[in-house]
Scaffold this motif. Structure first.
Motif, mmCIF file in Angstrom:
data_model
loop_
_atom_site.group_PDB
_atom_site.id
_atom_site.type_symbol
_atom_site.label_atom_id
_atom_site.label_comp_id
_atom_site.label_asym_id
_atom_site.label_seq_id
_atom_site.Cartn_x
_atom_site.Cartn_y
_atom_site.Cartn_z
ATOM 1 N N LYS A 1 63.307 40.851 64.921
ATOM 2 C CA LYS A 1 62.456 39.617 65.115
ATOM 3 C C LYS A 1 62.977 38.506 64.503
ATOM 4 O O LYS A 1 62.874 37.320 65.025
ATOM 5 N N GLU B 1 55.167 37.707 60.183
ATOM 6 C CA GLU B 1 55.860 36.212 60.489
ATOM 7 C C GLU B 1 55.658 35.220 59.386
ATOM 8 O O GLU B 1 56.149 34.338 59.047
ATOM 9 N N PHE C 1 63.716 25.765 59.523
ATOM 10 C CA PHE C 1 63.538 26.064 60.776
ATOM 11 C C PHE C 1 62.664 27.312 60.994
ATOM 12 O O PHE C 1 61.588 27.197 61.869
ATOM 13 N N PHE C 2 62.737 28.560 60.320
ATOM 14 C CA PHE C 2 61.739 29.394 60.404
ATOM 15 C C PHE C 2 60.138 28.964 60.202
ATOM 16 O O PHE C 2 59.274 29.357 60.861
ATOM 17 N N HIS D 1 65.140 20.828 59.661
ATOM 18 C CA HIS D 1 66.231 22.012 59.603
ATOM 19 C C HIS D 1 67.462 21.401 60.386
ATOM 20 O O HIS D 1 67.355 20.109 60.870
ATOM 21 N N ARG D 2 68.746 21.899 60.214
ATOM 22 C CA ARG D 2 69.756 21.362 60.599
ATOM 23 C C ARG D 2 69.941 21.640 62.353
ATOM 24 O O ARG D 2 69.004 22.204 62.844
ATOM 25 N N LYS E 1 69.421 30.972 68.368
ATOM 26 C CA LYS E 1 69.910 29.818 68.603
ATOM 27 C C LYS E 1 70.895 29.162 67.879
ATOM 28 O O LYS E 1 71.628 28.467 68.188
ATOM 29 N N PHE E 2 70.820 29.746 66.577
ATOM 30 C CA PHE E 2 72.071 29.417 65.475
ATOM 31 C C PHE E 2 73.069 30.085 65.606
ATOM 32 O O PHE E 2 74.106 29.889 64.862
ATOM 33 N N VAL F 1 54.288 35.955 56.347
ATOM 34 C CA VAL F 1 54.965 36.469 55.002
ATOM 35 C C VAL F 1 56.320 35.973 54.923
ATOM 36 O O VAL F 1 56.685 35.348 53.998
ATOM 37 N N LEU F 2 57.170 35.887 56.121
ATOM 38 C CA LEU F 2 58.412 35.127 56.220
ATOM 39 C C LEU F 2 58.289 33.549 55.921
ATOM 40 O O LEU F 2 59.036 33.053 55.117
ATOM 41 N N TYR G 1 62.956 44.013 55.884
ATOM 42 C CA TYR G 1 62.479 42.654 55.727
ATOM 43 C C TYR G 1 64.031 42.070 55.507
ATOM 44 O O TYR G 1 64.694 42.477 54.746
ATOM 45 N N MET G 2 64.206 40.705 56.417
ATOM 46 C CA MET G 2 65.206 40.028 56.152
ATOM 47 C C MET G 2 64.949 38.311 56.223
ATOM 48 O O MET G 2 64.255 38.227 57.206
ATOM 49 N N ASP G 3 65.245 37.579 55.367
ATOM 50 C CA ASP G 3 64.858 36.506 55.381
ATOM 51 C C ASP G 3 66.202 35.379 55.698
ATOM 52 O O ASP G 3 67.215 36.162 55.993
ATOM 53 N N SER G 4 66.021 34.213 55.559
ATOM 54 C CA SER G 4 67.125 33.386 56.160
ATOM 55 C C SER G 4 68.364 33.636 55.234
ATOM 56 O O SER G 4 69.400 33.336 55.635
ATOM 57 N N SER G 5 68.283 33.900 53.961
ATOM 58 C CA SER G 5 69.423 34.469 53.230
ATOM 59 C C SER G 5 70.264 35.393 53.490
ATOM 60 O O SER G 5 71.543 35.444 53.562
ATOM 61 N N LEU H 1 68.255 27.666 57.379
ATOM 62 C CA LEU H 1 67.430 28.252 58.302
ATOM 63 C C LEU H 1 66.248 28.519 57.950
ATOM 64 O O LEU H 1 65.069 28.553 58.747
ATOM 65 N N GLY H 2 65.737 28.517 56.624
ATOM 66 C CA GLY H 2 64.542 28.420 56.285
ATOM 67 C C GLY H 2 63.417 27.439 56.697
ATOM 68 O O GLY H 2 62.422 28.008 57.135
ATOM 69 N N GLU I 1 58.881 26.959 62.999
ATOM 70 C CA GLU I 1 58.732 27.903 64.173
ATOM 71 C C GLU I 1 57.492 28.650 63.998
ATOM 72 O O GLU I 1 56.792 28.811 65.139
ATOM 73 N N ILE I 2 57.242 29.184 63.120
ATOM 74 C CA ILE I 2 56.172 29.957 62.570
ATOM 75 C C ILE I 2 54.628 29.292 62.446
ATOM 76 O O ILE I 2 53.732 29.510 63.068
ATOM 77 N N SER J 1 72.053 34.349 56.626
ATOM 78 C CA SER J 1 73.149 33.607 56.391
ATOM 79 C C SER J 1 74.411 34.587 56.049
ATOM 80 O O SER J 1 75.495 34.146 56.567
ATOM 81 N N MET K 1 64.676 34.891 66.255
ATOM 82 C CA MET K 1 64.300 33.182 65.986
ATOM 83 C C MET K 1 65.621 32.824 65.672
ATOM 84 O O MET K 1 65.814 31.368 65.763
ATOM 85 N N GLU L 1 59.868 31.876 52.518
ATOM 86 C CA GLU L 1 60.882 30.878 52.717
ATOM 87 C C GLU L 1 60.713 29.426 52.024
ATOM 88 O O GLU L 1 61.465 28.930 51.448
ATOM 89 N N LEU M 1 52.021 39.281 63.294
ATOM 90 C CA LEU M 1 51.508 37.776 63.183
ATOM 91 C C LEU M 1 51.777 37.909 61.343
ATOM 92 O O LEU M 1 52.296 36.699 60.785
ATOM 93 N N ILE N 1 70.904 22.499 65.910
ATOM 94 C CA ILE N 1 71.012 23.899 66.620
ATOM 95 C C ILE N 1 72.717 23.891 66.793
ATOM 96 O O ILE N 1 73.284 25.267 66.587
#
Lengths: 143, 94
Positions: B85, A45, A115-116, A101-102, B92-93, A47-48, B51-55, A112-113, A119-120, B58, B89, A52, A42, A104
Motif C-alpha cells: 500500500k 493510512e 507527499f504521503f 513535497h519534491r 510515482k517516485f 497512522v502513516l 509497517y513501513m514509512d518514508s524512511s 516522501l513524508g 496524499e492521505i 528511502s 503511493m 510522518e 483508513l 515527481i
C-alpha cells in the motif's frame, strides 16, 4: 467518506522528541482509532500520515538534536465525523511556504513524508503556535 | 525490526521483519547496501514487514539506485499488504 457516524472524541498525549518515540506515536494513534471504530485500511493510512508528521518534527524542526526532555504533543479529535490531528512542538519555526513535497521526476531518497501526508489527508495547515509552543500543525480528514 | 540474510544460488536474500521507520531505517540500510556494493544480486523479502514509512521507502530507493550503478539485480519479493500500500503511493517516485 464513511457512512459510519463516528462518536465525538478528543485525546492527546506528549512524546519525547526522538525517533524512538515514533513507535509510541503509532501505538497511541491506533488505540484512539480503535475507539473511533475507524476501518482498518483508513486507520493505517492515518497512522502513516501522523507518524510522518511526527518524524518531520524530529528530523526538521529539531534536526535530530532535541534535548532529551523535549516534548511534542499529538492531539486527535473527532467532531461531526471530521477528524483533526494537531501537533505542537517547540522546534525551529516552520515556514509553511517551504514545506512541499519534491517534484515527481526528482527520484532520490527522502522527502516522501510530506507527499504521503498530503496524499492521505484532506488538509494540512500550519497555525500560529501559542505559548509555550512554536509550531502548531493541523491535519484534517473527513471520515 | 529484525533481519536475516540468506545466501541462495549467488543471491543474497534479506528477510526483514517488523516495523521499518526512521528509528531503524539505518539498520536496514547498513544491512542491504553493503551487499549491493559488493556486487551481489539482492532480494529483499518483505512478507513479515507490517509497517513501513518514508524512511523505509528511502532505503529501497537507495538500494535500487545503487544496484543500477553497480549493474546488479535488486528485487523486492513477497511484499506484504501494508508495504504494498505504501509502495503504491510512492510508486510515482520509484
Amino acid at each position: 467518506m464513511s457512512e459510519i457516524a463516528h462518536q465525538d472524541h478528543i485525546e492527546k498525549k506528549a512524546f519525547l522528541v526522538n525517533s524512538s518515540s515514533l513507535k509510541d506515536v503509532r501505538v497511541f494513534c491506533r488505540e484512539v482509532f480503535e475507539k473511533l471504530h475507524i476501518q482498518e485500511d483508513l486507520k493505517e493510512e492515518l497512522v502513516l500520515a501522523i507518524a510522518e508528521a511526527a518524524q518531520n518534527i524530529v528530523k526538521h524542526a529539531f534536526k535530530n538534536s532535541a534535548s532529551p526532555t523535549e516534548l511534542m504533543v499529538v492531539q486527535i479529535s473527532c467532531e461531526n465525523n471530521k477528524l483533526q490531528i494537531a501537533f505542537y512542538d517547540r522546534g525551529t519555526p516552520v515556514d509553511p511556504k517551504k514545506v512541499k513535497h519534491r517534484e515527481i521526476d526528482n527520484v532520490k531518497p527522502g522527502g516522501l513524508g510530506t507527499f504521503f501526508i498530503q496524499e492521505i489527508m484532506d488538509a494540512v495547515e500550519f497555525k500560529d503556535g501559542k505559548k509555550p509552543w512554536i509550531n502548531h500543525l493541523v491535519l484534517t480528514k473527513q471520515l | 525490526m529484525t533481519y536475516k540474510v540468506e545466501e541462495l544460488n549467488n543471491v543474497s536474500i534479506v528477510h526483514l521483519n517488523g516495523e521499518i521507520d526512521m528509528d531503524v531505517a539505518d539498520k536496514a540500510r547498513q544491512t542491504i547496501l553493503p551487499l549491493i556494493e559488493s556486487g551481489k544480486s539482492v532480494q529483499v523479502n518483505l512478507s513479515k514487514v507490517d509497517y513501513m514509512d518514508s524512511s523505509g521507502i528511502s532505503v529501497l530507493i537507495e538500494g535500487k539506485q545503487l544496484a543500477e550503478k553497480k549493474s546488479t539485480k535488486f528485487e523486492l519479493i513477497e511484499v506484504s499488504k501494508p508495504v504494498e500500500k505504501v509502495l503504491s503511493m510512492a510508486r510515482k517516485f520509484l
